[in-house]
Design a protein around this motif. Structure first.
Motif, mmCIF file in Angstrom:
data_model
loop_
_atom_site.group_PDB
_atom_site.id
_atom_site.type_symbol
_atom_site.label_atom_id
_atom_site.label_comp_id
_atom_site.label_asym_id
_atom_site.label_seq_id
_atom_site.Cartn_x
_atom_site.Cartn_y
_atom_site.Cartn_z
ATOM 1 N N ASP A 104 0.815 -1.214 0.000
ATOM 2 C CA ASP A 104 0.000 0.000 0.000
ATOM 3 C C ASP A 104 0.851 1.267 0.000
ATOM 4 O O ASP A 104 0.487 2.277 -0.587
ATOM 5 N N GLU A 105 1.995 1.201 0.691
ATOM 6 C CA GLU A 105 2.849 2.393 0.810
ATOM 7 C C GLU A 105 3.378 2.839 -0.548
ATOM 8 O O GLU A 105 3.783 3.981 -0.710
ATOM 9 N N PHE A 114 1.594 2.900 -3.238
ATOM 10 C CA PHE A 114 0.484 3.310 -4.095
ATOM 11 C C PHE A 114 0.709 4.710 -4.663
ATOM 12 O O PHE A 114 0.389 4.986 -5.809
ATOM 13 N N ASP A 115 1.245 5.615 -3.844
ATOM 14 C CA ASP A 115 1.535 6.961 -4.325
ATOM 15 C C ASP A 115 2.923 7.062 -4.927
ATOM 16 O O ASP A 115 3.409 8.156 -5.194
ATOM 17 N N ASN A 164 5.544 7.152 8.358
ATOM 18 C CA ASN A 164 5.551 5.798 7.838
ATOM 19 C C ASN A 164 6.983 5.268 7.823
ATOM 20 O O ASN A 164 7.874 5.885 7.242
ATOM 21 N N LYS A 212 -0.951 11.001 7.982
ATOM 22 C CA LYS A 212 -0.410 9.787 7.367
ATOM 23 C C LYS A 212 -0.966 9.715 5.959
ATOM 24 O O LYS A 212 -1.818 8.882 5.659
ATOM 25 N N GLY A 216 -1.527 9.290 1.881
ATOM 26 C CA GLY A 216 -1.168 8.283 0.900
ATOM 27 C C GLY A 216 -2.372 7.557 0.351
ATOM 28 O O GLY A 216 -3.352 7.328 1.063
ATOM 29 N N ALA A 217 -2.289 7.224 -0.934
ATOM 30 C CA ALA A 217 -3.294 6.407 -1.608
ATOM 31 C C ALA A 217 -4.713 6.925 -1.364
ATOM 32 O O ALA A 217 -5.614 6.175 -1.024
ATOM 33 N N ILE A 234 -4.432 4.699 3.211
ATOM 34 C CA ILE A 234 -3.373 4.145 4.058
ATOM 35 C C ILE A 234 -3.692 4.403 5.526
ATOM 36 O O ILE A 234 -3.596 3.505 6.372
#
Lengths: 501, 315
Positions: free
Chosen positions: A195-196, A198-199, A411, B67, B69-70, B74
C-alpha cells in the motif's frame, strides 16, 4: 501609497517584529533539517492564529514560509543533506565548495541569491499579480506537457562528463517514478501489493538517501582507508571565503535569469521549487563558458539554484491571492489562514481588502530582510559544525535523516526507501553515474505523464494538440533547440559520448 | 495524632470507595487522530480545528498525525487495524470511506470502524465557467446530448467522491462526458477557469471566492435540500435527477471500541463542537457544522457508499 505606509507601520510595531523574527528563525531551522518541511511548520502554526489579529498572524505564517527555503541551503552546503527538496541543486556545487573549505562563501552566495530571488518574485507579485495569474491559467495540459518536455532536456546538461551515464541515470529516475498508481485511473503499477507504494516512492526520502546517506557511505569508506579528513575553516582560509567583484560578476546574470525561471515555474500549479532550482541550475550551466566547473564547486551554480527556488515563494502566492487557487501545499494553508481571518481571497481581494494585500507584501519583504539578518549573523557559527569530527557528526545527521524521512508521512516504509536510495547513490558514485539527472527525471515524470494523458483525453488521442496550441509549440521548439545545442557542443568539444567520466 | 491519622485513613478509604465506580473510561496517554491527507488539506483543517476546540476537555494531549497516501486509504487501513482502546482515531467520511472502496480494492471496509461523531458535511456543487453557454443543469444536459462524449469534466482524481458524483449524475441524466482527473480540487478549479474543461465540482468554500468574483456559474448541488450559503442554487433532486451525495467529516475509531470509550470520546468532542473556537473557525472557513452521533454518522456513510457502489457496478 497610504495603504503601503499604514501596512508598514503595523508590521513595524515591536511585538509584530518580534513575532516575525521568531518565526523566521524557526523557519530557517526547520528548513535546514532534512525531512522537516515548511509545509508542516505552517500547518502546525495555523491553529495558533485563530485568536490573533490579522497582521501578527500573517507575519508568523509568512515568516515561516519565506525563510524555510533558504534554511535548506545551509544543510545542503555544509552536510550534503538538502534540507528541502528545493535545495538539491544547491548541494551539487555548495557541498563541493564546503569540501574545499569555502563553505562560508557558498552560504554567503546562497543567501544573497536567495534574497534576490525572493525580492524579484515579491516585485512581480506587487506589480502584475492579476495579469500573471491570467497567464498561469492559460497553461493547460498541453502547455504543461511541452514545458515539461523542455525541462527534461536539462538532463543533458546535468549529465556531467558522459551523456550516456546521464541518460542512464535519467532513465532510472523515470523508471522509479512509474512506481505507484497511474495518474488517470489509479491502477497500481509495480507496487507488488504494498500500500505504501500506491503513491509511488516519496521524493524526500529518495533525495536524502541519494545525497546525505550516500555521502556518509562514501566518507566512511574513505575514513577506513585513508583515515579521517577533518574539514575546517582556518583563519588562513578567510580570504578564500570572501566574495570578490569577479564572483559578483560571475553570478549576476545567472541569478537574474534563474530568478525569472523560478518566478515563472512558481506560478504554475504542481511544479514547485525543486523543479525551479534544477532548471535554474541547468540553464546556468548550459549558458556558462566553463560548464566543466559545475559540480566541482562553481559558485554560480549555488547562486542560480537558490535564486530560482526562492523566486518560487513570492510567485506561488500569485494564483493563491489573485485566483484563490493555491498552487502548492504551503499556499493552500496560507489560504485557509486568511479565511480564518475573515479575508476572502480571489480576484476581489485587491479591491475589498487592499490593506491585507499590502500587509502581505510588506510581511513577505520583511521576512526576507529578517532571513538575511539572522542568516548573516549565524552563518559563521553554524559553519563551525564542520569542525565536529565525523565520528560524532554523522550519527547525528543520520538520526536526523531517519527522523525526517519518517516524519514525511509517519511511515517507517519511507525510512527504508531512504536507506535503499543511499545504497543506490553509493553504487552510482562508484560507477561515476551522476545523481542529478535521476532526481530531475524522477520529479518531472509524474506531472509529465499526468498532463500528457489529460491533454490526450481532451484531444481524443490526437497528438496535433501539442502543435495547435501556440504556447505548447513554443516550448517544443525550445526543447528541440536545446537538444540540438547539446549535440553541437558535444561535437565541438570532441566525441565524449560513451567515454569514461 | 493517632486519632487524626485514623481519620485520614478513613476519609481516604471512603473517597476511594466512592471514586472507583465513577471512574469510567479516562484516557491516560495522548490520543492520536490520524488524517489520511497532507497538512493543509480540507480533512487536515477539520482535524486541527476540532483539536483546537476540544483540547480543553481532555486530560491528555490530542495529537494530529498526518499519514497521507493512496487517497487517504493508508491511514484508514492503519486505524482499522489498531486496537479499539480509544487512542487511535481517524478523520473519516470523505472519499476514503464512501467512494474509493467502491472503485478499487482496499483492505478495510466501513464494518471495521465504529463512528464517534460527525462534525461537518460539505455539499458538492457542479460548476461551469462564467461566460460559458452552460448556465444551468438543463443547458449542460442538452449540450452533452447534442455533442455526445465531447464535453469534459475535471475531477479531483479517479475514484474520489467528485468522480463518483459525476458517474451518478451522467447515469441519471443519460449523458456521456469525458472524465479528466486532476490532483485535487484546486487544480481542477484552475482547469475550469483556464477553459481546459467544461465542468468541475467544488465545495462551497472553494466556490464562494469564485462566485463573488463572477468567475463561475453554480449549476446545482447534490444534497436533498438547498444550502443557506447559496439559496438560489437548485438541488439535482429538484431538477429530477436522483443524485444524493455529500462529503462528510467526522471521527471514527476501530470497530472494537467499547461503549464507555465511545461515550467518553463522543461527549468530549461534542463539547468541543459547542465551543466558540469551533464556531468561529468553522464559520470563517465556511464549513457547515452538522452534528450526528456515532451510529447515525456510520449509517450516513453506509448509505452513500451503497449508492456509489450500485452506480459503479452498473458501469
Amino acid at each position: 501609497m497610504d495603504l503601503f505606509i499604514s501596512a508598514a507601520s503595523e508590521v513595524f510595531a515591536p511585538a509584530n517584529l518580534l513575532i516575525l523574527l521568531a518565526s523566521t528563525v524557526i523557519g530557517i531551522v526547520i528548513g535546514a533539517i532534512p525531512g522537516l518541511t515548511v509545509t508542516m511548520a505552517v500547518a502546525l502554526a495555523v491553529p495558533l492564529t485563530i485568536w490573533m489579529e490579522t497582521t501578527p498572524a500573517m507575519l508568523m505564517l509568512l515568516g515561516l514560509y519565506g525563510s524555510g527555503i533558504y534554511g535548506g541551503s545551509i544543510s545542503a552546503c555544509l552536510l550534503n543533506a538538502p534540507g528541502t527538496p528545493a535545495s538539491a541543486a544547491t548541494a551539487l556545487d555548495g557541498y563541493e565548495l564546503g569540501k574545499q573549505g569555502k563553505a562560508l562563501k557558498a552560504l554567503k552566495v546562497a543567501l544573497w541569491a536567495s534574497v534576490y530571488g525572493g525580492l524579484f518574485s515579491i516585485v512581480l507579485l506587487v506589480l502584475i499579480a492579476p495579469q500573471l495569474a491570467q497567464v498561469a491559467l492559460k497553461f493547460g495540459p498541453a502547455e504543461i506537457t511541452c514545458l515539461l518536455i523542455f525541462a527534461l532536456t536539462v538532463v543533458s546538461v546535468l549529465s556531467g562528463d558522459s551523456i550516456m551515464k546521464g541518460l542512464f541515470a535519467a532513465a532510472l529516475g523515470m523508471l522509479l517514478a512509474t512506481i505507484g498508481a497511474d495518474p488517470m485511473l489509479m491502477i497500481p503499477r509495480f507496487t507488488f501489493g504494498v500500500d505504501e507504494l500506491f503513491d509511488g516512492l516519496a521524493y524526500i526520502p529518495l533525495l536524502i538517501g541519494l545525497f546525505a546517506i550516500a555521502e556518509m557511505f562514501a566518507q566512511s569508506e574513505q575514513s577506513f582507508r585513508f583515515g579521517a579528513t577533518i574539514l575546517s575553516i582556518k583563519d588562513g582560509e578567510r580570504d578564500e571565503n570572501r566574495i570578490y567583484a569577479e564572483d559578483v560578476k560571475k553570478c549576476a546574470i545567472p541569478v537574474i535569469r534563474s530568478g525569472f525561471f523560478g518566478a515563472f515555474i512558481g506560478m504554475l500549479p504542481g511544479l514547485g521549487a525543486a523543479v525551479a532550482s534544477f532548471v535554474g541550475y541547468a540553464e546556468t550551466k548550459r549558458a556558462s563558458k566553463e560548464p566543466e566547473k559545475f559540480g566541482k564547486g562553481a559558485i554560480e551554480g549555488v547562486a542560480a539554484s537558490e535564486s530560482a527556488n526562492n523566486a518560487v515563494t513570492g510567485s506561488a502566492m500569485i494564483p493563491m491571492l489573485a485566483l484563490a487557487i493555491p498552487g502548492d501545499p504551503p499556499t493552500a494553508i496560507l489560504l485557509s489562514a486568511l479565511m480564518i481571518q475573515g479575508v476572502t481571497v480571489g480576484p476581489l481581494i485587491f479591491a475589498n481588502n487592499p490593506d491585507v494585500v499590502y500587509m502581505i507584501y510588506v510581511a513577505l519583504f520583511m521576512a526576507l530582510v529578517a532571513t538575511a539578518g539572522v542568516a548573516a549573523m549565524f552563518m559563521k557559527p553554524i559553519s563551525h559544525v564542520l569542525r565536529v569530527p565525523k565520528v560524532f557528526l554523522y550519527p547525528i545527521i543520520l538520526s536526523m535523516c531517519v527522523a525526517g524521512s519518517y516524519a514525511i508521512r509517519f511511515n517507517v516504509f519511507d525510512v527504508f526507501v531512504m536507506l535503499g536510495a543511499g545504497v543506490l547513490g553509493y553504487v552510482m558514485r562508484i560507477f561515476g553515474v551522476p545523481v542529478a539527472p535521476l532526481l530531475i527525471a524522477f520529479i518531472l515524470t509524474r506531472p509529465f505523464e499526468e498532463s500528457l494523458r489529460q491533454a490526450l483525453i481532451r484531444s481524443e488521442g490526437s497528438l496535433m494538440v501539442f502543435l495547435e496550441h501556440p504556447i505548447a509549440l513554443f516550448f517544443l521548439i525550445l526543447a528541440v533547440a536545446a537538444v540540438a545545442f547539446t549535440v553541437w557542443r558535444e561535437h565541438k568539444t570532441g566525441h565524449r559520448i560513451g567515454e569514461q567520466g | 495524632m493517632k486519632r487524626l491519622s485514623i481519620a485520614a485513613i478513613l476519609t481516604l478509604a471512603v473517597a476511594v470507595l466512592f471514586a472507583a465506580p465513577a471512574s469510567a473510561w479516562e484516557p491516560t496517554k495522548p490520543i492520536k487522530i490520524y488524517v489520511g491527507f497532507s497538512p493543509g488539506g480540507g480533512t487536515d483543517i477539520v482535524a486541527r480545528t476540532l483539536v483546537a476546540a476540544s483540547q480543553e476537555f481532555f486530560p491528555v494531549p490530542l495529537v494530529v498525525v498526518n499519514k497521507p497516501g493512496a487517497g487517504g486509504t493508508i491511514a484508514a487501513d492503519f486505524v482499522s487495524k489498531q486496537e479499539g482502546d480509544g487512542y487511535s482515531l481517524l478523520v473519516a467520511g470523505g472519499s476514503e470511506s464512501t467512494s474509493v472502496p467502491n472503485h478499487r480494492e482496499v483492505s478495510y471496509s466501513l464494518d471495521n470502524f465504529r463512528g464517534v461523531l460527525r462534525n461537518i458535511r460539505a455539499r458538492i456543487i457542479l460548476v461551469s465557467k462564467a461566460g460559458s453557454d452552460i448556465k444551468t443543469i438543463d443547458d449542460l444536459v442538452k449540450k452533452a446530448k447534442a455533442e455526445s462524449g465531447k464535453l469534459a469534466y475535471a475531477s479531483s482524481g479517479a475514484g474520489t467522491l467528485y468522480h463518483s458524483t459525476m458517474l451518478l449524475f451522467t447515469k441519471a441524466a443519460g449523458i456521456d462526458m469525458k472524465h479528466v482527473p486532476y490532483k485535487g480540487g484546486s487544480p481542477a478549479m484552475a482547469a475550469l477557469l483556464g477553459g481546459h474543461v467544461d465542468i468541475t465540482l467544488a465545495a462551497p468554500e472553494e466556490a464562494q471566492a469564485q462566485v463573488e468574483a463572477g468567475q463561475v456559474n453554480l449549476l446545482g448541488l447534490t444534497s436533498t435540500e438547498r444550502t443557506d450559503l447559496f439559496p438560489d442554487v437548485p438541488t439535482l433532486k429538484e431538477l429530477g435527477y436522483d443524485v444524493y451525495l455529500e462529503n462528510q467529516k467526522g471521527i471514527v475509531g476501530p470497530a472494537s471500541m467499547p461503549d464507555d470509550v465511545y461515550q467518553y470520546l463522543h461527549d468530549k468532542f461534542k463539547m468541543g463542537m459547542d465551543t466558540k473556537v469551533w464556531q468561529k473557525m468553522a464559520g470563517k472557513l465556511k464549513l457547515e457544522t452538522s452534528y450526528l452521533n456515532g451510529p447515525d454518522f456510520k449509517d450516513a456513510m453506509g448509505t452513500m457508499s451503497k449508492t456509489i457502489g450500485d452506480a459503479v457496478k452498473g458501469l
